[in-house]
Scaffold this active site. Structure first.
Site, PDB file in Angstrom:
ATOM      1  N   ARG A 171       0.911  -1.386   0.364  1.00 25.65           N
ATOM      2  CA  ARG A 171      -0.129   0.170  -0.424  1.00 25.65           C
ATOM      3  C   ARG A 171       0.679   1.210   0.079  1.00 25.65           C
ATOM      4  O   ARG A 171       0.535   2.035   0.709  1.00 25.65           O
ATOM      5  CB  ARG A 171      -1.086  -0.096   1.433  1.00 25.65           C
ATOM      6  CG  ARG A 171      -1.988  -0.939   0.772  1.00 25.65           C
ATOM      7  CD  ARG A 171      -2.623  -1.401  -0.486  1.00 25.65           C
ATOM      8  NE  ARG A 171      -3.283  -2.041  -0.099  1.00 25.65           N
ATOM      9  CZ  ARG A 171      -2.849  -3.336  -0.909  1.00 25.65           C
ATOM     10  NH1 ARG A 171      -2.250  -3.270  -1.669  1.00 25.65           N
ATOM     11  NH2 ARG A 171      -4.466  -4.210  -0.083  1.00 25.65           N
ATOM     12  N   SER A 221     -11.102  -1.419   2.974  1.00 26.64           N
ATOM     13  CA  SER A 221     -10.531  -1.289   4.630  1.00 26.64           C
ATOM     14  C   SER A 221      -9.750  -0.149   5.245  1.00 26.64           C
ATOM     15  O   SER A 221      -8.816   0.218   4.666  1.00 26.64           O
ATOM     16  CB  SER A 221      -9.401  -1.766   3.939  1.00 26.64           C
ATOM     17  OG  SER A 221      -9.925  -3.429   2.983  1.00 26.64           O
ATOM     18  N   GLU A 291      -5.468   2.533   6.442  1.00 26.89           N
ATOM     19  CA  GLU A 291      -4.931   2.316   5.404  1.00 26.89           C
ATOM     20  C   GLU A 291      -5.566   3.530   4.452  1.00 26.89           C
ATOM     21  O   GLU A 291      -4.635   4.299   3.975  1.00 26.89           O
ATOM     22  CB  GLU A 291      -5.611   0.844   3.753  1.00 26.89           C
ATOM     23  CG  GLU A 291      -5.115   0.798   3.035  1.00 26.89           C
ATOM     24  CD  GLU A 291      -5.298  -0.359   2.370  1.00 26.89           C
ATOM     25  OE1 GLU A 291      -5.348  -1.382   3.761  1.00 26.89           O
ATOM     26  OE2 GLU A 291      -6.300  -0.358   1.092  1.00 26.89           O
TER      27      GLU A 291
HETATM   28  C1  FAD Z   1     -15.770  -0.841  -1.414  1.00 29.25           C
HETATM   29  C2  FAD Z   1     -14.034  -0.946  -1.436  1.00 29.25           C
HETATM   30  C3  FAD Z   1     -13.332  -1.427  -1.748  1.00 29.25           C
HETATM   31  C4  FAD Z   1     -11.881  -1.213  -1.354  1.00 29.25           C
HETATM   32  N1  FAD Z   1     -11.096  -2.378  -2.058  1.00 29.25           N
HETATM   33  C5  FAD Z   1      -9.824  -1.943  -2.256  1.00 29.25           C
HETATM   34  C6  FAD Z   1      -9.091  -3.250  -2.390  1.00 29.25           C
HETATM   35  O1  FAD Z   1      -9.354  -4.356  -2.069  1.00 29.25           O
HETATM   36  N2  FAD Z   1      -7.804  -3.052  -3.214  1.00 29.25           N
HETATM   37  C7  FAD Z   1      -7.364  -1.781  -2.241  1.00 29.25           C
HETATM   38  O2  FAD Z   1      -5.931  -1.798  -2.263  1.00 29.25           O
HETATM   39  N3  FAD Z   1      -7.702  -0.999  -2.194  1.00 29.25           N
HETATM   40  C8  FAD Z   1      -9.231  -0.543  -1.540  1.00 29.25           C
HETATM   41  N4  FAD Z   1     -10.269  -0.059  -2.035  1.00 29.25           N
HETATM   42  C9  FAD Z   1      -9.392   1.852  -1.317  1.00 29.25           C
HETATM   43  C10 FAD Z   1     -10.089   2.135  -2.785  1.00 29.25           C
HETATM   44  O3  FAD Z   1     -10.109   1.537  -3.991  1.00 29.25           O
HETATM   45  C11 FAD Z   1      -7.868   2.143  -3.304  1.00 29.25           C
HETATM   46  O4  FAD Z   1      -6.525   2.661  -1.850  1.00 29.25           O
HETATM   47  C12 FAD Z   1      -7.761   3.322  -4.628  1.00 29.25           C
HETATM   48  O5  FAD Z   1      -5.782   2.111  -5.198  1.00 29.25           O
HETATM   49  C13 FAD Z   1      -7.084   4.525  -4.158  1.00 29.25           C
HETATM   50  O6  FAD Z   1      -8.054   5.230  -5.009  1.00 29.25           O
HETATM   51  P1  FAD Z   1      -8.359   6.878  -5.600  1.00 29.25           P
HETATM   52  O7  FAD Z   1      -8.860   7.077  -6.652  1.00 29.25           O
HETATM   53  O8  FAD Z   1      -9.910   6.698  -5.045  1.00 29.25           O
HETATM   54  O9  FAD Z   1      -7.643   7.610  -4.641  1.00 29.25           O
HETATM   55  P2  FAD Z   1      -8.874   8.587  -3.981  1.00 29.25           P
HETATM   56  O10 FAD Z   1      -8.828   7.916  -2.921  1.00 29.25           O
HETATM   57  O11 FAD Z   1      -8.648   9.839  -4.686  1.00 29.25           O
HETATM   58  O12 FAD Z   1      -6.751   9.471  -3.277  1.00 29.25           O
HETATM   59  C14 FAD Z   1      -5.682   8.145  -3.147  1.00 29.25           C
HETATM   60  C15 FAD Z   1      -4.558   8.870  -2.393  1.00 29.25           C
HETATM   61  O13 FAD Z   1      -3.815   8.704  -3.844  1.00 29.25           O
HETATM   62  C16 FAD Z   1      -3.204  10.168  -4.187  1.00 29.25           C
HETATM   63  N5  FAD Z   1      -4.008  10.272  -5.701  1.00 29.25           N
HETATM   64  C17 FAD Z   1      -4.786   9.867  -6.502  1.00 29.25           C
HETATM   65  N6  FAD Z   1      -4.595   9.965  -7.388  1.00 29.25           N
HETATM   66  C18 FAD Z   1      -2.960  10.672  -7.898  1.00 29.25           C
HETATM   67  C19 FAD Z   1      -3.093  10.991  -8.992  1.00 29.25           C
HETATM   68  N7  FAD Z   1      -3.367  11.123 -10.279  1.00 29.25           N
HETATM   69  N8  FAD Z   1      -1.649  11.510  -8.452  1.00 29.25           N
HETATM   70  C20 FAD Z   1      -1.182  11.226  -7.409  1.00 29.25           C
HETATM   71  N9  FAD Z   1      -1.496  11.169  -6.590  1.00 29.25           N
HETATM   72  C21 FAD Z   1      -2.642  10.807  -6.923  1.00 29.25           C
HETATM   73  C22 FAD Z   1      -4.344  10.950  -3.619  1.00 29.25           C
HETATM   74  O14 FAD Z   1      -3.726  12.371  -3.126  1.00 29.25           O
HETATM   75  C23 FAD Z   1      -4.398  10.439  -2.226  1.00 29.25           C
HETATM   76  O15 FAD Z   1      -3.058  10.894  -1.253  1.00 29.25           O
HETATM   77  C24 FAD Z   1     -11.352  -0.146  -1.431  1.00 29.25           C
HETATM   78  C25 FAD Z   1     -12.522   1.129  -1.427  1.00 29.25           C
HETATM   79  C26 FAD Z   1     -13.352   1.210  -0.938  1.00 29.25           C
HETATM   80  C27 FAD Z   1     -14.594   1.854  -1.237  1.00 29.25           C
END
Ligand code: FAD
Length: 297
Positions: A171, A221, A291
């Site tokens: 992560r 999570s 996380e």
């Molecule tokens: C129901 C559910 C299930 C999930 N299951 C999983 C799973 O199985 N495995 C898992 O790993 N995660 C899971 N997640 C968490 C999440 O989906 C992941 O961490 C995902 O990768 C986050 O992506 P995001 O675009 O939503 O990022 P955001 O939540 O928008 O941002 C997360 C971080 O990334 C940074 N960020 C985003 N985009 C960029 C970019 N282009 N450049 C630089 N920094 C950036 C943001 O600044 C922040 O620090 C889950 C979430 C939910 C709600």
């Protein structure tokens, strides 16, 4: 905040409620919200923030964030439509821009009989967020399939880095340390059977539906897996299954999820997280690290 500073951006809003941009449906307003149209706007926004000493961050799909009820100071840069694009580079390599959803990416691969991204299909984030977090599930992780990442450093330099240079671990990636902006990522996949790839994606999705409280807003999570343990199991053993606090709840279905059961505030979610961390620490001596990223005023 002087709005004139941002008047040249094509799509900008002020005091934008972050609860509209997070899967937890929580978070007060951010001063400035820029929907970046192209690389030039991203660079302009970062330069402006530097010059004016304004805090800034990039937002993906907001699925890993808990944002304060009081909101955020400064500027959110969101990847606009121009960053939702996927292209085939050759027979086994595809490139996706940072705003692309992982679901579309996995489906694009499946349609081309390419295996390796099945794990990503059910993760609700964007490519940019997934690279930042080294997202993973069911024994798959970004680090296993990423070939190269295109990014802009906080100094404005555009780089293409190999998977080794991304410093991926559980992560984590260099993006979190360096505050880079992910622009795109390419993925090295393998030729496979499209029906089997589809079956695997369906199976993993069914497992999510069975185990995760997807019917409620959350950020997935809440805690990282502590070495040698499972967060959900420790939380259950600590007696916290279903623990409820002002609209926030430890999911009955999956103790690793804090859910927004009934119009919780961010404060209630954070207090519940802290209660669970203390109970687990007291009973098992284990530190539960979040996380999800908790941000804001
Ligand atoms: C129901 C559910 C299930 C999930 N299951 C999983 C799973 O199985 N495995 C898992 O790993 N995660 C899971 N997640 C968490 C999440 O989906 C992941 O961490 C995902 O990768 C986050 O992506 P995001 O675009 O939503 O990022 P955001 O939540 O928008 O941002 C997360 C971080 O990334 C940074 N960020 C985003 N985009 C960029 C970019 N282009 N450049 C630089 N920094 C950036 C943001 O600044 C922040 O620090 C889950 C979430 C939910 C709600």
């Amino acid at each position: 905040m002087n709005k004139d500073l941002f008047s040249s951006f094509k799509n900008v809003s002020y005091q934008e409620p972050m609860k509209n941009h997070t899967s937890f449906q929580l978070g007060g307003p951010v001063d400035v919200f820029i929907e970046a149209q192209d690389l030039g706007e991203i660079k302009k926004a970062v330069d402006l923030c530097k010059r004016e000493s304004l805090p800034w961050m990039v937002l993906g799909k907001g699925t890993n964030l808990i944002i304060s009820d009081l909101g955020l100071d400064g500027v959110i840069i969101h990847m606009g439509e121009a960053f939702k694009k996927i292209e085939a580079i050759d027979e086994t390599v595809i490139r996706a821009y940072a705003g692309t959803s992982l679901k579309s990416l996995a489906e694009f691969a499946q349609e081309r009989s390419l295996e390796g991204l099945e794990f990503a299909h059910g993760i609700p984030g964007s490519v940019g967020g997934a690279i930042t977090m080294n997202a993973g599930a069911y024994d798959g992780e970004c680090v296993q399939v990423v070939k190269e990442v295109g990014l802009m450093t906080r100094q404005g330099e555009i780089l293409t880095l190999s998977v080794e240079e991304m410093d991926f671990s559980y992560r984590h990636s260099r993006v979190q340390r360096e505050k880079d902006i992910v622009l795109w990522a390419s993925f090295q996949l393998k030729k496979g059977d499209p029906l089997k790839i589809q079956e695997k994606m369906d199976d993993l999705w069914q497992r999510r539906l069975n185990k995760q409280p997807l019917e409620y807003p959350s950020a997935g999570s809440t805690f990282k897996r502590p070495p040698g343990h499972y967060a959900g199991q420790l939380i259950d053993l600590a007696g916290c299954r279903g623990l409820y606090h002002q609209g926030a709840q430890i999911s009955q279905k999956h103790c690793g999820f804090v859910i927004n059961k009934n119009q919780a505030s961010t404060q209630a979610v954070v207090e519940l997280i802290e209660t669970v961390q203390k109970l687990v620490k007291d009973q098992f001596g284990v530190d539960l690290e979040t996380e999800v990223k908790v941000l804001g005023r």
